[in-house]
Design a protein around this motif. Structure first.
Motif, PDB file in Angstrom:
ATOM      1  N   GLU A  56       1.000  -1.527  -0.119  1.00  0.00           N
ATOM      2  CA  GLU A  56       0.166  -0.237   0.130  1.00  0.00           C
ATOM      3  C   GLU A  56       0.645   1.307  -0.312  1.00  0.00           C
ATOM      4  OE1 GLU A  56      -4.078  -0.614   2.627  1.00  0.00           O
ATOM      5  OE2 GLU A  56      -2.525  -1.404   3.550  1.00  0.00           O
ATOM      6  N   PRO A  57       0.358   2.217  -0.991  1.00  0.00           N
ATOM      7  CA  PRO A  57       1.532   3.384  -0.856  1.00  0.00           C
ATOM      8  C   PRO A  57       1.335   3.983   0.644  1.00  0.00           C
ATOM      9  CG  PRO A  57       0.159   3.762  -3.066  1.00  0.00           C
ATOM     10  CD  PRO A  57      -0.542   2.427  -1.801  1.00  0.00           C
ATOM     11  N   ASP A  58       2.683   4.759   1.070  1.00  0.00           N
ATOM     12  CA  ASP A  58       2.788   5.132   2.263  1.00  0.00           C
ATOM     13  C   ASP A  58       2.234   6.966   1.458  1.00  0.00           C
ATOM     14  OD1 ASP A  58       5.253   6.128   0.993  1.00  0.00           O
ATOM     15  OD2 ASP A  58       6.255   4.750   2.919  1.00  0.00           O
ATOM     16  N   LEU A  59       3.155   8.094   2.190  1.00  0.00           N
ATOM     17  CA  LEU A  59       2.578   9.275   2.299  1.00  0.00           C
ATOM     18  C   LEU A  59       3.545   9.713   1.601  1.00  0.00           C
ATOM     19  CD1 LEU A  59       0.816  11.872   3.069  1.00  0.00           C
ATOM     20  CD2 LEU A  59       3.024  12.519   4.731  1.00  0.00           C
ATOM     21  N   ALA A  60       4.537   9.196   1.676  1.00  0.00           N
ATOM     22  CA  ALA A  60       5.734  10.072   0.362  1.00  0.00           C
ATOM     23  C   ALA A  60       5.115   9.278  -2.019  1.00  0.00           C
ATOM     24  CB  ALA A  60       6.852   8.955   0.819  1.00  0.00           C
ATOM     25  N   GLU A  61       4.760   7.992  -0.758  1.00  0.00           N
ATOM     26  CA  GLU A  61       4.339   7.568  -2.158  1.00  0.00           C
ATOM     27  C   GLU A  61       3.086   8.235  -3.156  1.00  0.00           C
ATOM     28  OE1 GLU A  61       5.918   3.189  -2.882  1.00  0.00           O
ATOM     29  OE2 GLU A  61       4.383   3.628  -1.200  1.00  0.00           O
ATOM     30  N   TRP A  62       2.006   8.909  -1.689  1.00  0.00           N
ATOM     31  CA  TRP A  62       1.024   9.674  -2.802  1.00  0.00           C
ATOM     32  C   TRP A  62       1.108  10.462  -2.906  1.00  0.00           C
ATOM     33  CZ3 TRP A  62      -3.946   9.028  -3.130  1.00  0.00           C
ATOM     34  CH2 TRP A  62      -4.707   7.787  -2.997  1.00  0.00           C
ATOM     35  N   VAL A  63       2.719  11.131  -2.403  1.00  0.00           N
ATOM     36  CA  VAL A  63       2.832  12.740  -2.475  1.00  0.00           C
ATOM     37  C   VAL A  63       3.855  12.420  -3.564  1.00  0.00           C
ATOM     38  CG1 VAL A  63       3.779  14.973  -1.784  1.00  0.00           C
ATOM     39  CG2 VAL A  63       1.916  13.236  -0.280  1.00  0.00           C
ATOM     40  N   SER A  64       4.639  11.839  -4.038  1.00  0.00           N
ATOM     41  CA  SER A  64       5.452  11.845  -4.871  1.00  0.00           C
ATOM     42  C   SER A  64       5.447  11.331  -6.369  1.00  0.00           C
ATOM     43  CB  SER A  64       6.741  11.329  -4.142  1.00  0.00           C
ATOM     44  OG  SER A  64       6.701   9.950  -3.727  1.00  0.00           O
ATOM     45  N   ASP A  65       4.238  10.127  -6.041  1.00  0.00           N
ATOM     46  CA  ASP A  65       3.873   8.860  -7.161  1.00  0.00           C
ATOM     47  C   ASP A  65       2.566   9.110  -7.426  1.00  0.00           C
ATOM     48  OD1 ASP A  65       4.192   7.347  -9.237  1.00  0.00           O
ATOM     49  OD2 ASP A  65       4.310   5.870  -7.246  1.00  0.00           O
TER      50      ASP A  65
ATOM     51  N   VAL B 174      -3.515  15.189   1.598  1.00  0.00           N
ATOM     52  CA  VAL B 174      -2.031  14.682   0.200  1.00  0.00           C
ATOM     53  C   VAL B 174      -2.665  15.321  -0.809  1.00  0.00           C
ATOM     54  CG1 VAL B 174      -2.339  12.278  -0.771  1.00  0.00           C
ATOM     55  CG2 VAL B 174      -2.848  12.683   0.670  1.00  0.00           C
ATOM     56  N   ALA B 175      -3.599  16.140  -1.251  1.00  0.00           N
ATOM     57  CA  ALA B 175      -3.581  17.574  -2.480  1.00  0.00           C
ATOM     58  C   ALA B 175      -3.195  18.357  -2.231  1.00  0.00           C
ATOM     59  CB  ALA B 175      -5.106  17.853  -2.215  1.00  0.00           C
ATOM     60  N   LEU B 176      -3.467  18.429  -0.811  1.00  0.00           N
ATOM     61  CA  LEU B 176      -2.518  20.136  -0.488  1.00  0.00           C
ATOM     62  C   LEU B 176      -0.959  20.077  -0.115  1.00  0.00           C
ATOM     63  CD1 LEU B 176      -4.518  21.539   2.254  1.00  0.00           C
ATOM     64  CD2 LEU B 176      -4.169  22.748   0.182  1.00  0.00           C
ATOM     65  N   LEU B 177      -0.374  18.727   0.320  1.00  0.00           N
ATOM     66  CA  LEU B 177       0.768  18.094   0.542  1.00  0.00           C
ATOM     67  C   LEU B 177       1.239  18.084  -1.362  1.00  0.00           C
ATOM     68  CD1 LEU B 177       0.524  16.147   3.443  1.00  0.00           C
ATOM     69  CD2 LEU B 177       2.075  18.213   3.163  1.00  0.00           C
ATOM     70  N   THR B 178       1.057  17.520  -1.709  1.00  0.00           N
ATOM     71  CA  THR B 178       1.376  17.339  -3.276  1.00  0.00           C
ATOM     72  C   THR B 178       1.733  18.455  -3.614  1.00  0.00           C
ATOM     73  OG1 THR B 178       0.509  15.149  -3.766  1.00  0.00           O
ATOM     74  CG2 THR B 178       0.915  16.141  -5.736  1.00  0.00           C
ATOM     75  N   ALA B 179       0.429  19.307  -3.832  1.00  0.00           N
ATOM     76  CA  ALA B 179       0.089  20.720  -4.276  1.00  0.00           C
ATOM     77  C   ALA B 179       1.743  21.201  -3.614  1.00  0.00           C
ATOM     78  CB  ALA B 179      -0.745  21.811  -4.267  1.00  0.00           C
ATOM     79  N   ALA B 180       1.815  21.455  -2.438  1.00  0.00           N
ATOM     80  CA  ALA B 180       3.717  21.738  -1.935  1.00  0.00           C
ATOM     81  C   ALA B 180       4.830  21.861  -2.609  1.00  0.00           C
ATOM     82  CB  ALA B 180       3.583  22.472  -0.266  1.00  0.00           C
ATOM     83  N   ALA B 181       4.616  20.316  -2.289  1.00  0.00           N
ATOM     84  CA  ALA B 181       5.930  19.248  -2.642  1.00  0.00           C
ATOM     85  C   ALA B 181       6.132  18.986  -3.902  1.00  0.00           C
ATOM     86  CB  ALA B 181       5.989  18.081  -2.725  1.00  0.00           C
ATOM     87  N   GLY B 182       5.370  19.929  -4.976  1.00  0.00           N
ATOM     88  CA  GLY B 182       5.441  19.408  -6.458  1.00  0.00           C
ATOM     89  C   GLY B 182       4.866  20.713  -7.002  1.00  0.00           C
TER      90      GLY B 182
END
Length: 342
Positions: A105-114, A143-151
Motif C-alpha cells: 500500500e502506498p505510504d505518504l511519500a508515495e502518494w505525494v511523489s508518485d 494529500v492534495a495540499l501536500l502534493t501541491a506544496a511538494a510539486g
C-alpha cells in the motif's frame, strides 16, 4: 407515526418499490472510461451526459487513502461527480481501490511523489494540457495540499479540500488506534441509519431519505474491503509532533510545508464533523500563507454528510460550484480534446 393521505401514498409507493426491487436508491455508478491504469492507481474520465459538451479546466477527485473513491459518487441524485459532470465540467476520478493483503500500500511519500502527481499529469495530458482543479475529501484533501506544496511544477490550477483536518490535536475522536479506519467514519455517524432502524420507519414516506440511507449502507459495506493500514500510517506521520502545524512534515527525506502551496485553495469544514471538526480545519487559513487565495467556508453535516449528504447539495456543492466557475474564468473555456496530445 401518523401520515397524511399524501404521506401514506408515498410510504405505500416506497414499500412497494422495496418489495419489488429490494431498494429505493439508484446506486449505479456514473459511467466513466479509463484514462490510465496502474498497480496502485487508476484514473477515469466521467462521460458527459448526452447533449453536454464539457469545457474548462478539468476536475480531479482525490479520495482519502483507506476509503472508497465511491464517496464522490454515492448515489444518483446525491452524487458530487454527477453534479459536476452535469454542470458541463470535465470530471476525472483517481481510484486507488482496495489493496490485497499481499500487495504494497502506498505510504505518504508515495502518494505525494508518485500516486497523485501521476494522476494529475494523466488528466493534464488527456485534456490537451489544461491545468487540473483538485477536489479532495478528508485525508485526500490533505494529500492534495501536500502534493501541491511538494510539486510546484505540477499542472495544478487550484485545490478544494472538504473536511481536511490539519490539526490532529483538535480531533475529538482518535482515528489511529482503531484496527480499521472504517471505525472513524462510523464514529462520525456514517452508520447512523443502519443502527437506528426507527429512523427508517419514521421516514417511509420520504424516498430521498430512504435512498440516502441505502447509499450510506452500501458505502459502509465497501469500506470493509479497505484494510486502512496505509491511512493509519499516514495519520501517524501527520500526527507525529503535530508536524503540519509546526513547519511541515517529513516526506521522502525532505520537509514539505503547506506554506509552499502556490495555488488558490478552498477549504470547507463540516459543523457537525467529529473526524475533522471545524477547529481542525480552520488552521489552513494561517498555514497556507503562500497561496494566492484561501477561502474558508462552513457547511452543516458530519464527515460524509458535508461532502455528499442531502443538505450538501445546497451548501458545499454551491460553494464548490462558485469556486470552479472562478477557475474557469481564470484559465479560460477550452473544450476537451478527443485524444491526448502526442
Amino acid at each position: 407515526m401518523i401520515l397524511s393521505p399524501r404521506g401514506l401514498r408515498a410510504a405505500t409507493s416506497n414499500l412497494l418499490r422495496l418489495a419489488a426491487h429490494g431498494h429505493v436508491a439508484d446506486l449505479r455508478p456514473m459511467p466513466a472510461d479509463p484514462v490510465e491504469d496502474g498497480p496502485r492507481r487508476s484514473v477515469y474520465r466521467y462521460r458527459p451526459p448526452e447533449g453536454v459538451v464539457p469545457a474548462g479546466p478539468p476536475v480531479l477527485f482525490v479520495p482519502p487513502p483507506g476509503a472508497p473513491a465511491r464517496c464522490y459518487d454515492l448515489r444518483r441524485g446525491c452524487s458530487l461527480a454527477e453534479h459536476v459532470v452535469r454542470a458541463g465540467r470535465l470530471g476525472y476520478l483517481l481510484d486507488h481501490g482496495p489493496v490485497r493483503r499481499a500487495d504494497h500500500e502506498p505510504d505518504l511519500a508515495e502518494w505525494v511523489s508518485d500516486v497523485l502527481p501521476a494522476a494529475i499529469r494523466a488528466v493534464h495530458r488527456d485534456t490537451g494540457g489544461q491545468p487540473v482543479q483538485l477536489v479532495g475529501w478528508g485525508l485526500g484533501g490533505v494529500v492534495a495540499l501536500l502534493t501541491a506544496a511538494a510539486g510546484p511544477g505540477l499542472p495544478i490550477a487550484s485545490a478544494a479540500v472538504i473536511a481536511a483536518p490539519v490539526d490532529p490535536n483538535a480531533v475529538r475522536h482518535a482515528v489511529m488506534p482503531g484496527p480499521l479506519v472504517k471505525r472513524a467514519y462510523q464514529a462520525a455517524g456514517i452508520d447512523k441509519y443502519m443502527v437506528r432502524p426507527c429512523l427508517i420507519l419514521t421516514h417511509l414516506d420520504n424516498a430521498d431519505f430512504l435512498a440516502q440511507a441505502e447509499a450510506i449502507d452500501h458505502f459502509a459495506q465497501e469500506m470493509s474491503g479497505y484494510s486502512g493500514r496505509a491511512a493509519k500510517r499516514i495519520y501517524r506521520a501527520l500526527s507525529r509532533n503535530n508536524a503540519l502545524m509546526r513547519g511541515g512534515v517529513e516526506i521522502g527525506g525532505r520537509t514539505v510545508d503547506l506554506a509552499d502551496v502556490r495555488v488558490p485553495v478552498l477549504a470547507i469544514a463540516g459543523r457537525g464533523d467529529a473526524v475533522a471538526p471545524v477547529r481542525a480545519v480552520l488552521p489552513l487559513i494561517r498555514l497556507l500563507g503562500g497561496a494566492p487565495q484561501v477561502r474558508f467556508e462552513i457547511a452543516g453535516g458530519g464527515h460524509l454528510d458535508v461532502l455528499t449528504g442531502r443538505s450538501a447539495r445546497k451548501t458545499t456543492w454551491r460553494y464548490l460550484d462558485r469556486w470552479l466557475d472562478e477557475g474557469t474564468i481564470r484559465h479560460g473555456i477550452r473544450p476537451q480534446r478527443l485524444t491526448a496530445p502526442g
